[in-house]
Write a protein that holds these residues in place. Structure first.
Motif, short mmCIF file in Angstrom:
data_model
loop_
_atom_site.label_atom_id
_atom_site.label_comp_id
_atom_site.label_asym_id
_atom_site.label_seq_id
_atom_site.Cartn_x
_atom_site.Cartn_y
_atom_site.Cartn_z
N VAL A 56 34.43 115.80 49.12
CA VAL A 56 33.37 115.36 48.22
C VAL A 56 34.01 114.66 47.03
CG1 VAL A 56 31.45 116.10 46.74
CG2 VAL A 56 31.87 117.28 48.90
N ASP A 57 33.42 113.58 46.60
CA ASP A 57 33.91 112.86 45.43
C ASP A 57 33.38 113.55 44.17
OD1 ASP A 57 34.96 111.05 43.68
OD2 ASP A 57 33.48 109.48 44.04
N LEU A 58 34.26 114.28 43.48
CA LEU A 58 33.86 115.06 42.31
C LEU A 58 34.72 114.70 41.11
CD1 LEU A 58 33.66 118.54 44.08
CD2 LEU A 58 31.71 117.22 43.28
N ASP A 59 34.21 114.99 39.93
CA ASP A 59 35.01 114.78 38.72
C ASP A 59 35.33 116.08 38.00
OD1 ASP A 59 32.57 115.45 37.66
OD2 ASP A 59 32.16 113.49 36.76
N ASP A 60 34.93 117.22 38.56
CA ASP A 60 35.21 118.53 37.98
C ASP A 60 36.36 119.17 38.77
OD1 ASP A 60 35.32 121.11 37.03
OD2 ASP A 60 33.35 121.69 37.75
N PRO A 61 37.55 119.33 38.16
CA PRO A 61 38.69 119.85 38.92
C PRO A 61 38.50 121.27 39.44
CG PRO A 61 39.21 119.70 36.58
CD PRO A 61 37.91 119.00 36.77
N VAL A 62 37.80 122.12 38.69
CA VAL A 62 37.59 123.50 39.14
C VAL A 62 36.69 123.53 40.37
CG1 VAL A 62 36.63 125.75 38.53
CG2 VAL A 62 37.98 124.47 36.86
N THR A 63 35.57 122.82 40.32
CA THR A 63 34.67 122.75 41.47
C THR A 63 35.37 122.17 42.67
OG1 THR A 63 32.73 122.53 40.04
CG2 THR A 63 32.49 121.79 42.31
N SER A 64 36.12 121.09 42.47
CA SER A 64 36.81 120.44 43.58
C SER A 64 37.82 121.37 44.24
CB SER A 64 37.52 119.17 43.07
OG SER A 64 38.19 118.51 44.11
N MET A 65 38.61 122.07 43.44
CA MET A 65 39.62 122.96 44.00
C MET A 65 39.00 124.18 44.69
SD MET A 65 43.00 123.12 41.67
CE MET A 65 44.24 121.87 41.94
N MET A 66 37.96 124.74 44.10
CA MET A 66 37.31 125.88 44.73
C MET A 66 36.67 125.47 46.04
SD MET A 66 35.70 127.85 41.43
CE MET A 66 35.03 129.17 42.41
N LEU A 67 36.10 124.28 46.08
CA LEU A 67 35.50 123.79 47.31
C LEU A 67 36.55 123.59 48.39
CD1 LEU A 67 32.84 122.84 48.61
CD2 LEU A 67 33.33 120.55 47.74
N ALA A 68 37.69 123.00 48.01
CA ALA A 68 38.78 122.81 48.98
C ALA A 68 39.29 124.15 49.49
CB ALA A 68 39.91 122.01 48.33
N ASP A 69 39.43 125.12 48.61
CA ASP A 69 39.88 126.45 49.04
C ASP A 69 38.90 127.09 50.01
OD1 ASP A 69 42.35 126.72 47.81
OD2 ASP A 69 41.52 127.51 45.96
N GLN A 70 37.61 126.97 49.73
CA GLN A 70 36.61 127.59 50.60
C GLN A 70 36.51 126.88 51.95
OE1 GLN A 70 32.83 128.46 48.60
NE2 GLN A 70 33.94 128.68 46.67
N ARG A 71 36.76 125.58 51.97
CA ARG A 71 36.66 124.82 53.22
C ARG A 71 37.87 125.02 54.13
NH1 ARG A 71 36.62 119.30 53.44
NH2 ARG A 71 35.62 119.51 55.47
N LEU A 72 39.08 125.12 53.54
CA LEU A 72 40.28 125.10 54.36
C LEU A 72 41.23 126.26 54.09
CD1 LEU A 72 40.94 121.27 54.29
CD2 LEU A 72 40.30 122.61 56.27
N PHE A 73 41.61 126.48 52.84
CA PHE A 73 42.60 127.52 52.58
C PHE A 73 42.08 128.90 52.95
CE2 PHE A 73 44.62 130.54 49.54
CZ PHE A 73 45.92 130.43 50.02
N LEU A 74 40.83 129.18 52.62
CA LEU A 74 40.27 130.50 52.92
C LEU A 74 40.19 130.78 54.42
CD1 LEU A 74 39.02 133.07 51.69
CD2 LEU A 74 36.82 131.90 51.67
N PRO A 75 39.56 129.90 55.24
CA PRO A 75 39.51 130.20 56.67
C PRO A 75 40.84 130.05 57.40
CG PRO A 75 38.47 128.09 56.24
CD PRO A 75 38.76 128.72 54.90
N ASP A 76 41.69 129.10 56.96
CA ASP A 76 42.88 128.77 57.74
C ASP A 76 44.15 129.47 57.26
OD1 ASP A 76 41.48 127.08 59.44
OD2 ASP A 76 41.65 125.40 58.06
N ASP A 77 44.12 130.07 56.09
CA ASP A 77 45.24 130.88 55.62
C ASP A 77 44.80 132.33 55.44
OD1 ASP A 77 46.92 132.29 53.56
OD2 ASP A 77 48.11 130.48 53.72
#
Length: 653
Positions: free
Chosen positions: A489-510
């Protein structure tokens, strides 16, 4: 918690294949097993059962629906299955129930509203394979947050699928060939993100997805990597739930009052833990002494009569040992507490088993204490709740605060200035006068230099934060068309962007890979209340500034926790759940690592020079390269294990 497997198409879809696949994952379900084969439709389903709900034979799988249309194998738990039964009964869609299992409820729901229609109504963690005898199609689906694993792919002219890769490796004609993209992803991040896999022609079904295929589609893999959305003749993958949609919906229905937010969150947590406390076997909880696990333990103790069992590990290194804090929380809550002090020998004894436990190379070193605490818990309970998800949902990682502070400043610099500053910083790190700089400080400055040089977007920033080897590292570069889509997602909020990335990939795949494989290796079911999708959707309604960026890490969770446990129990820095692997690599694991990092061995799949350079720097104490070296060691140990089992080509093709 169970294990499933099967084969569709080709000439191998018979009971013998099902039996072999099931044997490979018997640890996931030691209580019962079953095979269902249909030669006319060239399909076999296999199952291993860890009995949690309805311990009677009525829960046996593979299970056929009462209408006869669907045959299913299922791994996981449907927490709201009793409510679903009541709804089916009220609508006149309920069969004459044979037992009390959630598997039977799930099949009845499929019969009433179809597979796709059922998924929106499920609250739970699951991986499901179901054959539609009417349409002659196979469907695979996975829970919204990726708690349960599901691999699939094309082997010897047919379509194989299973909870773990070791089951697929039993299919005749399987010849493991290392996938270039899978290896490249692993070397960069220490795990292989879905839908990629370490083996060619094999993949992971992404979280929140439904895959459907007919017999015709089993003959060959599609030209593109199977990822949602995909629609081809006889083959489709659709996303029935997406955390990105949850984020957007939450932003459009945000909660502006903090007291209201805490009340909503507390109510949802109570409901979730009460649902997940249901079982016909003993239930306990992991207790690290941190915020997330302490809150889950408090809510579980509140939900069940009598003292619950809690489990924690202690460590020799004081900076890593949170066992005194866990003990204090347990005493305050009145739990029946179990504690194990982990020695270096305990940790090292686990390492030879890691390649078998994890199937794919996996380099999150907290896999070792995770396995040890699961093994300890299994002696007392069959189900254990955890606090997993709290960091990703409520801002628990340092990288959120760091990104919130760094990104606004970074965006004020023109791109050429950023690149120039990054180069100056990189050159400065090699200046003779900096030789005695603290290893951690040096590492942070090096990471900052990479961010300055490379980060143009928030996804770029996350990429640099997550990398353990640079793009021009020891592995061949990833193909140009292969890129990790972090937040998406194209976002300008670094916290939202990082939490979203973690929930999409880091959380399920790590995180979830680490927990699922460690627990299933000892036949323990783990449940993560914080990953209930209703709670995830609620968390996205809360502003990011309540979670990170201004010293607010997990503020909402903490205020609820303080209703159960005094605040001063948690006034300390976060230690994490880890062991001193870097120290072990310089000491008792040095010979083991040296053999795995031998130049001639590395040359089969890597460029040895950067690896050997980091190994020398790590041994000298000049740098701490624990993460990157552990990844290479885990790959080489995995490859050695797979080759010995006859499943792997010795080198990248």
């Amino acid at each position: 918690m169970c294990g499933l497997a099967g084969f569709f198409g080709g000439t191998s879809a018979d009971g013998k294949i099902g039996e072999a696949m099931a044997r490979a994952i018997v640890h996931r379900g030691p209580d019962d097993g079953g095979i269902w084969a249909d030669r006319e439709n060239a399909i076999v389903l296999a199952h291993r059962r860890l009995a949690i709900l309805d311990l009677s034979p009525a829960g046996h799988q593979p299970m056929q629906s009462h209408c006869g249309r669907y045959v299913m194998v299922f791994n996981g738990e449907i927490y709201n299955h009793r409510a679903l039964r009541q709804e089916l009964e009220a609508d006149g869609d309920a069969p004459q129930w044979r037992g009390e299992s959630d598997s039977e409820t799930l099949l009845a729901l499929f019969s009433a509203v179809g597979i796709s229609g059922a998924l929106d109504r499920l609250v739970g963690m699951f991986a499901v394979a179901v054959f539609d005898r009417k349409e002659k199609t196979l469907s695979l689906t996975r829970d919204r947050m990726g708690e349960k694993p599901l691999y699939f792919g094309w082997v010897d002219g047919g379509f194989a699928f299973a909870s773990e890769l070791k089951a697929i490796s039993t299919v005749p004609g399987f010849h493991g060939r290392i996938d270039r993209a899978g290896l490249g992803h692993f070397v960069r991040y220490g795990f292989v993100p879905a839908p990629n896999c370490i083996w060619q022609d094999l993949y992971k079904l992404e979280a929140g997805c439904l895959l459907t295929l007919s017999l015709e589609a089993t003959k060959a893999a599609p030209a593109a990597v199977p990822s949602a959305p995909m629609s081809e003749p006889d083959f489709a993958i659709q996303r029935y739930w997406d955390v990105r949609d949850a984020m957007r919906a939450g932003a459009g229905n945000s909660v502006s009052d903090k007291r209201e937010a805490q009340a909503l969150l507390h109510a949802q947590l109570r409901d979730t833990v009460q649902l997940q406390a249901q079982a016909d076997v003993p239930v306990g909880a992991f207790l690290s002494g941190g915020c997330d696990s302490s809150l889950i333990c408090a809510l579980l103790q509140e939900s069940l009569p009598g003292a619950i069992d809690t489990f924690t590990l202690g460590f020799d290194e004081a900076r890593l040992d949170e066992s005194p804090y866990a003990r204090a929380v347990a005493q305050h809550l009145g739990t029946r507490h179990h504690e194990m002090m982990v020695t270096a020998r305990d940790a090292q004894d686990v390492i030879p088993d890691l390649p078998s436990i994890y199937d794919e190379p996996f380099a999150d070193s907290s896999q070792i204490p995770t396995f040890l605490v699961c093994k300890m818990a299994r002696r007392n309970v069959t189900v254990s709740l955890s606090g997993d998800g709290g960091d990703e949902l409520f801002g628990g990682y340092d990288r959120y605060d760091q990104a919130a502070a760094l990104w606004p400043k970074l965006t004020k610099l023109p791109v050429p200035a950023r690149k120039a500053l990054g180069k100056v910083l990189a050159m400065g790190l090699h200046a003779p006068g900096l030789g005695k700089m603290d290893m951690r400080q040096r590492g942070r400055l090096e990471k900052l230099g990479a961010i300055l040089s490379e980060a143009r977007t928030l996804d770029d920033l996350y990429e640099q934060v997550m990398r353990i080897w640079p793009a021009k590292g020891p592995a061949a570069p990833l193909p140009h068309d292969v890129r990790t889509d972090w937040s998406g997602v194209d976002l300008d909020d670094p916290v939202t962007s990082m939490m979203l990335a973690d929930q999409r990939l880091f959380l399920p795949d790590d995180i979830m890979v680490k927990v699922d494989r460690a627990a299933m290796a000892v036949s323990l079911e783990t449940r993560a209340p914080l990953l209930d999708h209703r709670l995830v959707e609620l968390a996205w309604r809360f502003p990011s500034e309540w979670k990170a960026g201004a010293g607010q890490s997990k503020d909402l969770l903490r205020e609820i926790l303080y209703e159960y446990v005094p605040r001063d129990y948690f006034d300390r820095p976060k230690a994490g759940f880890s062991i001193p692997v870097g120290t072990y690599l310089r000491g008792p694991l040095r010979d083991w690592a040296e053999a795995l990092l031998a130049e001639e061995r590395l040359a089969e799949n890597f460029y040895p020079v950067p690896i050997r350079r980091r190994w020398a720097e790590h041994l000298s104490g000049a740098r701490d390269w624990t993460q990157s070296l552990w990844a290479i060691c885990m790959f080489e140990a995995w490859r050695e294990s797979a080759t010995a089992a006859g499943n792997a080509s010795p080198a990248l093709n």
